[in-house]
Design a protein around this motif. Structure first.
Motif, PDB file in Angstrom:
ATOM      1  N   TYR A 110       2.328 -11.289 -10.646  1.00  0.00           N
ATOM      2  CA  TYR A 110       3.105 -10.156 -11.143  1.00  0.00           C
ATOM      3  C   TYR A 110       3.666  -9.376  -9.971  1.00  0.00           C
ATOM      4  O   TYR A 110       2.953  -9.131  -8.998  1.00  0.00           O
ATOM      5  CB  TYR A 110       2.232  -9.235 -12.002  1.00  0.00           C
ATOM      6  N   THR A 111       4.939  -9.003 -10.070  1.00  0.00           N
ATOM      7  CA  THR A 111       5.538  -8.274  -8.960  1.00  0.00           C
ATOM      8  C   THR A 111       5.979  -6.887  -9.413  1.00  0.00           C
ATOM      9  O   THR A 111       6.125  -6.629 -10.602  1.00  0.00           O
ATOM     10  CB  THR A 111       6.770  -9.027  -8.433  1.00  0.00           C
ATOM     11  N   MET A 112       6.220  -6.072  -8.447  1.00  0.00           N
ATOM     12  CA  MET A 112       6.656  -4.688  -8.666  1.00  0.00           C
ATOM     13  C   MET A 112       5.845  -4.015  -9.766  1.00  0.00           C
ATOM     14  O   MET A 112       6.387  -3.421 -10.697  1.00  0.00           O
ATOM     15  CB  MET A 112       8.142  -4.652  -9.027  1.00  0.00           C
ATOM     16  N   VAL A 113       4.562  -4.154  -9.650  1.00  0.00           N
ATOM     17  CA  VAL A 113       3.678  -3.598 -10.664  1.00  0.00           C
ATOM     18  C   VAL A 113       3.571  -2.086 -10.472  1.00  0.00           C
ATOM     19  O   VAL A 113       3.430  -1.613  -9.345  1.00  0.00           O
ATOM     20  CB  VAL A 113       2.277  -4.251 -10.534  1.00  0.00           C
ATOM     21  N   ARG A 114       3.667  -1.353 -11.567  1.00  0.00           N
ATOM     22  CA  ARG A 114       3.465   0.090 -11.468  1.00  0.00           C
ATOM     23  C   ARG A 114       2.146   0.429 -12.143  1.00  0.00           C
ATOM     24  O   ARG A 114       1.615  -0.377 -12.920  1.00  0.00           O
ATOM     25  CB  ARG A 114       4.615   0.837 -12.158  1.00  0.00           C
ATOM     26  N   ILE A 115       1.669   1.598 -11.867  1.00  0.00           N
ATOM     27  CA  ILE A 115       0.332   1.938 -12.351  1.00  0.00           C
ATOM     28  C   ILE A 115       0.284   1.903 -13.877  1.00  0.00           C
ATOM     29  O   ILE A 115      -0.721   1.522 -14.480  1.00  0.00           O
ATOM     30  CB  ILE A 115      -0.114   3.292 -11.760  1.00  0.00           C
ATOM     31  N   GLU A 116       1.410   2.217 -14.520  1.00  0.00           N
ATOM     32  CA  GLU A 116       1.457   2.192 -15.986  1.00  0.00           C
ATOM     33  C   GLU A 116       1.304   0.781 -16.533  1.00  0.00           C
ATOM     34  O   GLU A 116       0.942   0.590 -17.691  1.00  0.00           O
ATOM     35  CB  GLU A 116       2.794   2.755 -16.512  1.00  0.00           C
ATOM     36  N   ASP A 117       1.622  -0.210 -15.700  1.00  0.00           N
ATOM     37  CA  ASP A 117       1.566  -1.595 -16.198  1.00  0.00           C
ATOM     38  C   ASP A 117       0.148  -2.146 -16.290  1.00  0.00           C
ATOM     39  O   ASP A 117      -0.080  -3.175 -16.923  1.00  0.00           O
ATOM     40  CB  ASP A 117       2.377  -2.515 -15.270  1.00  0.00           C
ATOM     41  N   SER A 152       9.014  -7.532  -0.343  1.00  0.00           N
ATOM     42  CA  SER A 152      10.177  -6.955  -0.995  1.00  0.00           C
ATOM     43  C   SER A 152       9.921  -6.769  -2.488  1.00  0.00           C
ATOM     44  O   SER A 152      10.659  -6.071  -3.162  1.00  0.00           O
ATOM     45  CB  SER A 152      11.383  -7.860  -0.779  1.00  0.00           C
ATOM     46  N   GLN A 153       8.897  -7.427  -3.006  1.00  0.00           N
ATOM     47  CA  GLN A 153       8.668  -7.337  -4.440  1.00  0.00           C
ATOM     48  C   GLN A 153       7.356  -6.643  -4.777  1.00  0.00           C
ATOM     49  O   GLN A 153       6.835  -6.764  -5.869  1.00  0.00           O
ATOM     50  CB  GLN A 153       8.658  -8.732  -5.043  1.00  0.00           C
ATOM     51  N   GLY A 154       6.803  -5.954  -3.819  1.00  0.00           N
ATOM     52  CA  GLY A 154       5.491  -5.342  -4.010  1.00  0.00           C
ATOM     53  C   GLY A 154       5.561  -4.141  -4.928  1.00  0.00           C
ATOM     54  O   GLY A 154       6.658  -3.683  -5.261  1.00  0.00           O
ATOM     55  N   PRO A 155       4.439  -3.638  -5.308  1.00  0.00           N
ATOM     56  CA  PRO A 155       3.115  -4.223  -5.145  1.00  0.00           C
ATOM     57  C   PRO A 155       2.923  -5.488  -5.993  1.00  0.00           C
ATOM     58  O   PRO A 155       3.437  -5.561  -7.091  1.00  0.00           O
ATOM     59  CB  PRO A 155       2.178  -3.120  -5.651  1.00  0.00           C
ATOM     60  N   VAL A 156       2.170  -6.412  -5.423  1.00  0.00           N
ATOM     61  CA  VAL A 156       1.984  -7.702  -6.066  1.00  0.00           C
ATOM     62  C   VAL A 156       0.553  -7.824  -6.592  1.00  0.00           C
ATOM     63  O   VAL A 156      -0.387  -7.436  -5.920  1.00  0.00           O
ATOM     64  CB  VAL A 156       2.252  -8.831  -5.046  1.00  0.00           C
ATOM     65  N   ASN A 198       0.808  -1.194   0.000  1.00  0.00           N
ATOM     66  CA  ASN A 198       0.000   0.000   0.000  1.00  0.00           C
ATOM     67  C   ASN A 198       0.848   1.254   0.000  1.00  0.00           C
ATOM     68  O   ASN A 198       0.495   2.261  -0.608  1.00  0.00           O
ATOM     69  CB  ASN A 198      -0.903  -0.015   1.229  1.00  0.00           C
ATOM     70  N   SER A 199       1.974   1.163   0.691  1.00  0.00           N
ATOM     71  CA  SER A 199       2.838   2.337   0.716  1.00  0.00           C
ATOM     72  C   SER A 199       3.461   2.557  -0.646  1.00  0.00           C
ATOM     73  O   SER A 199       4.093   3.559  -0.912  1.00  0.00           O
ATOM     74  CB  SER A 199       3.913   2.157   1.783  1.00  0.00           C
ATOM     75  N   GLN A 200       3.319   1.583  -1.526  1.00  0.00           N
ATOM     76  CA  GLN A 200       3.862   1.739  -2.870  1.00  0.00           C
ATOM     77  C   GLN A 200       2.762   1.801  -3.903  1.00  0.00           C
ATOM     78  O   GLN A 200       2.848   1.204  -4.969  1.00  0.00           O
ATOM     79  CB  GLN A 200       4.813   0.585  -3.179  1.00  0.00           C
TER      80      GLN A 200
END
Ligand code: FMN
Ligand code: FES
Lengths: 166, 122, 599
Positions: free
Chosen positions: C67-74, C53-57, C17-19
């Protein structure tokens, strides 16, 4: 109180059932309370005619039966509604605001504790803990339990029963 | 019951059925609180789904109060390897997915587990 | 019912959530709507799945792709490629490091459960209570077999005595000693009874045992029958517990069918039979002598003791009475031995106790803990603390006969003796947690209403005394109390304690004495300052509209059942205090939180 409308005259078909209940328990020690439970299930409450029949059947004085019926809160001399609403007033429910649920029910149904609505649909009672304290506050309508209630939900719940086909 | 041997035979048979048939055991908490929270329709959905999919290796059963009232209805799935998963706040829709995903496809529904329920914001 | 083709799980744990996990969740929702997929797909937020460590998931079901380290663009790519076209987005896959095994998946991994020791509840939630085979599979009826085929009644009693088990129904009398008294009593007929009346409102331990493991009580009562030489038992159950009654009936029928009740059990010539008797909604019937009078079919009024039930009980015959939970411990004690049992618990009180934890606490529910566990552990570690960021104020233990433990004593180790020292008691297991919003005077009044209502009327101290105490409490909560009222309460309380006939009356003053001991200041605030600090007592509190926050929307005026809120456009609304019935509807509905309680 007007005359009883429930036709608890002993010539109705339930009278025969009542006789069977009494016969079943005639030789049991301490039969009175089990008989009263079953009789109440049959009639919905325990009018004086029913008590008289039990008195004769079990050979227990009517006064004693009346004493027992009025001692226990589960037994009722008055007819109850088609839908019996019980508001839990146990400690867990009380601490979680059962009062506001009860107030809301009184307001919506326009009756007080122990009374029945005019159409005979609902009766309102309080009870002590139905054992679902984890879900407090809790009410029970006939056999259905509603938990984690807020006063807002009451109107919808009542409507659900009002709309049920009779 | 006339002898301890007889008792032990029942024990052996019952244990075999509970844990030894290479199948799943699915338990629904159906004490007063579970039922009040809606365990009956959950049980019915599970039974229905299991029947429709003709799953013969699933032992669906009721059980008593698991203790965590706030998270009722609770459903526990024990897989053929004896691994336990507890699903919390189950409703009929979730129940259907538990059968389809966990029991049929062997994939735990992570979002319904007790861990998820506890860490989710209220 | 909607069955979705796929589920998209977005981790909503703290770290994710912090990410930006919330924004990712929202974006999925928007995209799904845009592509008109709402019917087929659903997006859900899950609790932490331990891949911080791999969030957001993000996990897509049914394929289970993570899927890990998803960004909003993804998000757009995941939706168009994976969801619509069916191609996994390889560059977002977490690779080998992903391992979902550490995620909390079952109840036994949760603190709430890990800290418990389950003896009385050993089978609850484990077996099907309607199947005798499952009970037998988990060592059911082995204890009975052991007792009937290899022990003497004296040996059985000795084991129970040595275990240190004390009654779980409230009074805490040593169970083995009670068995011994009943065994020694002379009589042609003896009875074994089980108290399943569970009168403490807010407690449901006994119900859970009967609903989850009825055979354990049946087995224990049969063992007790052998130990005290009785062939007939009665289980007295509250009528408010229909499911418990149903399961008990099933269990008794199964036990009879298997010859575990009835004649010549295990071919030893020992006979034992059981009957269920329903209560009918009278709290006093939980008291042992009243319970027996009620089984006899009379008004459930208590009888003076002595004679004790062990000498003259049901139908004037020697009778053993124990509580459901006390019985549920017996088979385990017989099988595992007295030593094992007495190694659990505290110095003076052995074994475990089941508590029904309720009220203002995060994890309401049933917990079985070794005696001697501290209240702090129960409230904060097992119970998960107080919800909504409120403060723990006190715990009420022992129901209408018990008392409260204030926050200052939260480190008390819960056992029979320590609680008595604090003016409370173990009771049967109701444990109600209260926060700052509970008024202790109102709570005392609540319990007095209960005892006054449930008083059977046989003895004057209880019948009249509880009424007088209730009247005084009513005065105080109405803001009409005087300083002498507290003295009067104390005198009445002490007199009723020593003069009432049964435990109901003798313990009825406890909630008052206990709240007076720890929360005298609240009584004084009601009396002197006419204030209820918790804002509960209606006569001492007003609903007020904060003129600055009021936007004159008029909602309060419309919901007010008394029609006592007036105002107009651009003029703050005002509550007419003389007509206000203090229902709180206005405060609940005010969209601007402009209405508050003035205590
Ligand atoms: C007013 C009153 C209510 C009681 N209610 C219960 C009850 O609901 N359940 C219970 O087991 N014991 C209750 N007791 C305690 C019983 O009198 C008795 O001590 C107990 O059932 C004995 O069993 P035990 O030794 O196994 O605890 C109550 C006592 C009093 C005075
Ligand atoms: S206090 Fe309401 S269900 Fe127990």
């Amino acid at each position: 109180m007007s005359a009883c409308k429930c036709n608890a005259h002993l010539d109705d078909p339930r009278a025969e059932k009542l006789r069977q209940i009494i016969t079943k328990y005639r030789n049991t020690n301490g039969a009175l309370i089990p008989v009263l439970h079953e009789a109440q299930e049959l009639y919905g409450h325990l009018p004086i005619e029913v008590q008289k029949a039990i008195s004769e059947g079990l050979n227990v004085p009517l006064a004693e039966i009346y004493g027992v019926v009025t001692f226990y809160t589960q037994f009722s001399l008055m007819p109850k509604g088609k839908f019996k609403i019980q508001v839990c007033m146990g400690t867990a429910c009380y601490v979680k605001g059962a009062n506001s649920i009860l107030d809301k029910l009184k307001e919506k149904l326009g009756v007080d504790i122990g009374d029945c609505t005019e159409d005979g649909l609902f009766s309102l009672d309080v009870c002590r803990c139905i054992g679902a304290c984890g879900l407090a506050p809790v009410i029970m309508i006939n056999d259905e339990v509603y938990g984690t209630l807020t006063a807002d939900q009451i109107e919808g719940i009542i409507r659900k029963y009002q709309e049920r086909p009779v | 019951m006339k002898s301890i041997a007889e008792l032990n035979q029942i024990k052996k048979d019952a244990l075999a059925r509970i844990s030894g048939n290479n199948g799943f055991r699915v338990m629904v908490g159906m004490a007063t609180c579970g039922i009040a929270a809606g365990a009956k329709p959950v049980f019915n959905t599970l039974a229905e789904e299991i029947k429709q999919r003709e799953l013969s290796n699933v032992d669906l059963t009721i059980t008593g109060c698991i203790g965590s009232c706030r998270l009722e209805p609770l459903v526990e799935v024990i897989d053929p390897l004896g691994r336990r998963v507890t699903y919390a706040k189950v409703d009929p829709q979730k129940a259907a997915r538990i059968v389809a995903e966990h029991i049929v496809n062997g994939r735990i529904c992570l979002d319904y587990t007790i861990g998820a329920a506890l860490s989710a914001p209220n | 019912m909607n069955i979705y083709r796929a589920h998209i799980l977005v981790c909503n744990g703290e770290k994710c959530n912090s990410q930006n996990a919330q924004a990712i969740y929202d974006e999925f929702k928007t995209q799904i709507k845009k592509n008109k997929l709402e019917e087929e797909l659903t997006v859900v937020q899950t609790g932490c799945i331990d891949q911080c460590s791999q969030g957001p998931v993000v996990i897509i079901y049914p394929s289970g792709v993570i899927y890990t380290m998803v960004r909003i663009e993804d998000v757009t790519e995941i939706v168009t490629e994976h969801i619509i076209r069916g191609n996994v987005v390889n560059r977002l896959l977490g690779g080998e490091n992903i391992n979902l095994d550490s995620v909390i998946k079952s109840l036994d991994q949760v603190d709430f459960f890990k800290r418990q020791v389950r003896i009385a509840l050993r089978n609850c939630g484990v077996i099907n209570p309607e199947s005798i085979e499952e009970y037998i599979a988990y060592d059911g009826y082995q204890a009975l077999a052991k007792v009937l085929t290899g022990m003497t009644p004296e040996q059985v009693i000795e084991v129970v005595k040595e275990s240190g088990l004390r009654g779980r129904g409230g009074a805490g009398f040593p169970t083995g000693v009670k068995w011994e008294f009943t065994a020694r009593a002379k009589g042609d007929q003896k009875y074994v009874c089980c108290n399943a009346d569970e009168g403490d409102p807010g407690a449901f331990m006994d119900r859970s045992i009967l609903e989850g493991d009825p055979h354990s009580v049946i087995e224990a009562m049969t063992i007790a029958g052998f130990a005290v030489d009785s062939n007939q038992g009665y289980i007295y159950v509250r009528a408010e517990y229909p499911i418990a009654v149903k399961r008990l009936n099933i269990a008794i029928a199964q036990a009879k069918e298997h010859g575990l009740l009835g004649k010549d059990i295990f071919g030893t010539g020992f006979n034992f039979d059981l009957e269920i008797r329903l209560g009918a909604g009278a709290f006093v019937c939980g008291e042992e002598t009243a319970l027996m009078t009620s089984i006899e079919g009379k008004r459930g009024e208590p009888r003076p003791r002595p004679p004790f039930p062990a000498v003259k009980g049901l139908w004037q015959k020697p009778t053993l009475l124990n509580n459901v939970e006390s019985y549920a411990n017996i088979p385990a004690i017989i099988l595992k031995g007295a030593q094992w049992f007495s190694s659990i618990g505290s110095e003076k009180s052995k074994g475990t106790k089941v508590f029904a934890v309720g009220g203002k606490i995060q994890n309401t529910g049933l917990v079985e803990i070794p005696i001697g566990t501290t209240l702090r552990e129960v409230v904060y570690e097992i119970g998960g603390g107080i919800p909504n960021g409120k403060e723990f104020k006190a715990a009420q233990i022992g129901g209408p006969s018990g008392g409260c433990i204030p926050a200052s004593h939260v480190d008390v180790a819960i056992d029979y003796n320590s609680l008595v020292q604090l003016g409370a008691m173990m009771g049967s297991g109701g444990l109600i947690i209260m926060d700052e919003d509970t008024c202790m005077v109102d709570l005392a009044k609540f319990f007095l209403e209960f005892t006054a209502d449930e008083s059977c009327g046989k003895c004057p101290p209880c019948r009249i005394g509880t009424k007088r105490m209730l009247e005084i409490l009513q005065r105080i909560t109405d803001g009409k109390g005087t300083a002498e009222d507290i003295d009067k309460l104390e005198i009445l309380a002490k007199n009723i304690r020593v003069s009432a006939l049964c435990g109901l009356g003798q313990s009825a003053p406890n909630p008052i004495l206990s709240t007076l001991r720890y929360f005298r200041n609240e009584y004084m605030a009601h009396i002197q300052d006419k204030k209820c600090l918790a804002g509960v007592c209606k006569s001492l509190m007003q609903y007020v509209i904060n003129a600055e926050a009021c936007r004159s929307c008029g909602i309060c005026s419309r919901v007010c059942p008394a029609g006592c809120i007036k105002g107009e456009k651009n003029v703050p609304y005002v509550i007419d205090q003389t007509k206000c019935i203090k229902c709180g509807a206005c405060m609940e509905k005010c969209p601007f939180k402009a209405i508050y309680k003035n205590a």
